[in-house]
Design an enzyme around this catalytic site. Sequence first.
Site, PDB file in Angstrom:
ATOM      1  N   ASP A   1      22.334  -1.495  -3.494  1.00 34.54           N
ATOM      2  CA  ASP A   1      21.575  -1.265  -2.279  1.00 34.54           C
ATOM      3  C   ASP A   1      22.419  -1.418  -1.018  1.00 34.54           C
ATOM      4  O   ASP A   1      22.477  -0.506  -0.181  1.00 34.54           O
ATOM      5  CB  ASP A   1      20.383  -2.232  -2.236  1.00 34.54           C
ATOM      6  CG  ASP A   1      19.517  -2.048  -1.000  1.00 34.54           C
ATOM      7  OD1 ASP A   1      18.480  -1.388  -1.107  1.00 34.54           O
ATOM      8  OD2 ASP A   1      19.891  -2.571   0.069  1.00 34.54           O
TER       9      ASP A   1
ATOM     10  N   VAL B   1      16.691   0.502   0.034  1.00 29.78           N
ATOM     11  CA  VAL B   1      17.157   1.657  -0.743  1.00 29.78           C
ATOM     12  C   VAL B   1      16.659   1.571  -2.177  1.00 29.78           C
ATOM     13  O   VAL B   1      16.178   2.547  -2.751  1.00 29.78           O
ATOM     14  CB  VAL B   1      18.691   1.754  -0.687  1.00 29.78           C
ATOM     15  CG1 VAL B   1      19.180   2.929  -1.534  1.00 29.78           C
ATOM     16  CG2 VAL B   1      19.175   1.907   0.746  1.00 29.78           C
ATOM     17  N   ASP B   2      16.757   0.386  -2.778  1.00 24.53           N
ATOM     18  CA  ASP B   2      16.239   0.205  -4.135  1.00 24.53           C
ATOM     19  C   ASP B   2      14.738   0.462  -4.183  1.00 24.53           C
ATOM     20  O   ASP B   2      14.240   1.109  -5.111  1.00 24.53           O
ATOM     21  CB  ASP B   2      16.520  -1.216  -4.622  1.00 24.53           C
ATOM     22  CG  ASP B   2      17.933  -1.393  -5.146  1.00 24.53           C
ATOM     23  OD1 ASP B   2      18.542  -0.396  -5.566  1.00 24.53           O
ATOM     24  OD2 ASP B   2      18.434  -2.528  -5.134  1.00 24.53           O
ATOM     25  N   VAL B   3      14.015  -0.057  -3.203  1.00 30.00           N
ATOM     26  CA  VAL B   3      12.560   0.089  -3.210  1.00 30.00           C
ATOM     27  C   VAL B   3      12.162   1.557  -3.077  1.00 30.00           C
ATOM     28  O   VAL B   3      11.313   2.060  -3.833  1.00 30.00           O
ATOM     29  CB  VAL B   3      11.927  -0.762  -2.094  1.00 30.00           C
ATOM     30  CG1 VAL B   3      10.440  -0.447  -1.948  1.00 30.00           C
ATOM     31  CG2 VAL B   3      12.116  -2.248  -2.381  1.00 30.00           C
TER      32      VAL B   3
ATOM     33  N   GLY C   1      12.918   3.422  -6.284  1.00 28.60           N
ATOM     34  CA  GLY C   1      11.911   3.172  -7.307  1.00 28.60           C
ATOM     35  C   GLY C   1      10.628   3.945  -7.049  1.00 28.60           C
ATOM     36  O   GLY C   1      10.016   4.507  -7.977  1.00 28.60           O
TER      37      GLY C   1
END
Length: 400
Positions: free
Chosen positions: A140, A168-170, A173
Amino acid sequence: MASLDGVKVVDLSRVLAGPLCGQILGDHGADVVKVEGPAGDETRTWGPPFNDAGMASYFAAANRNKRTVCVDVSEPEGRDVVMHLLQDADVLIENFKIGTLERWGMGYDEVLRERFPRLIHCRVTGFGATGPLGGLPGYDAAVQALSGLMSINGDPEGVPTRVGVPIVDVTTGLNAAIGILMALHERERSGRGQSVESALFDSALFALFPHTINTLFTGRAPQRSGNGHPNIAPYDTYATATEPIYLAVGNNGQFQRMCEAVGHAYLATDERYATNAQRAVHRFNLKKDLQKAFSRFEAQALFEKLVSVGVPCGVIHNVVEALNHPHTAHRGMVAEVDGCRSVASPIKLSRTPANYRLAPPLEIGQNTREVLDEAGLSEQQIELLLKRGVIRQASIDGNQ
């Protein structure tokens, strides 16, 4: 009944983006089987904090409504177990390094597509498989730096700053879950699965609104503006007699009502502030004028006065205050399963709401025997795999 009842998901992913995608699907009824290696998802160790049972908060945040199977996928027999799980699966989520599944003889194009024609394969990557950065691992914060996201965050005189959440990860996902749902919908028409890719780099650029579109219009790199908005004013943090308050005034009507509410109606007729474009040009003078007007108000009283006339704003709360806010309870945004609390699904469906059936699995392989038995492996096969160390079961496996 939940909206994804009957959908089976095999989740081979680790860390955050992939597991969060799996949890979104699980919250809405999908049967999510999390396949972990002998060392487990590394977020099991990402703490403190840990709860009384020893579970890391980071792991708990993205692994609700899943059963866990411990399989050593690096072993050929372990990969055979995964292929067995995929026989009746609708979705496979994975975030292995590019080329790993292919090297193991499990590549989507080469193997999975032919063997499981209805399977939706979701690959979460850092940068995709090809191109100048193709195949590189993605994290991220590193992607925040590379994508330009970090460059616009922070004070104008300060240094580029990481966004304080793994945004960014969220978003990756979320995009993965959206792609899977699109592919499942299309499969109803075609009868065929397909591969879905959700890359951190792509998601970071997509989330850079409005800075990317501003740059595409102007060709100029945006500057850091602290808490201010590059296109709108007043849209910033403002001091009051107590805590700061954040204004998000998006149109002239809101601006006029705000000025009237705080006893400074003349500001709405000042030619410097007549339109948003003018207010944006004179944002620093406007901030001084507004903070002078706000100085006699306590933050909460000012918030209540402004929202009563339709002006978007908010007192700046800390996370404890936000989680304890009456509206958080009203919206049902804290879920609890078997004593484990986590943030609930933000997706609200009127007939088939999210439901919280399973707490995050405390131990690796907690459901190994149960899941493999359901998948059709015989007791003799399971015992042999356990003896060879290809699979493992936790001491708290309910089927012992």
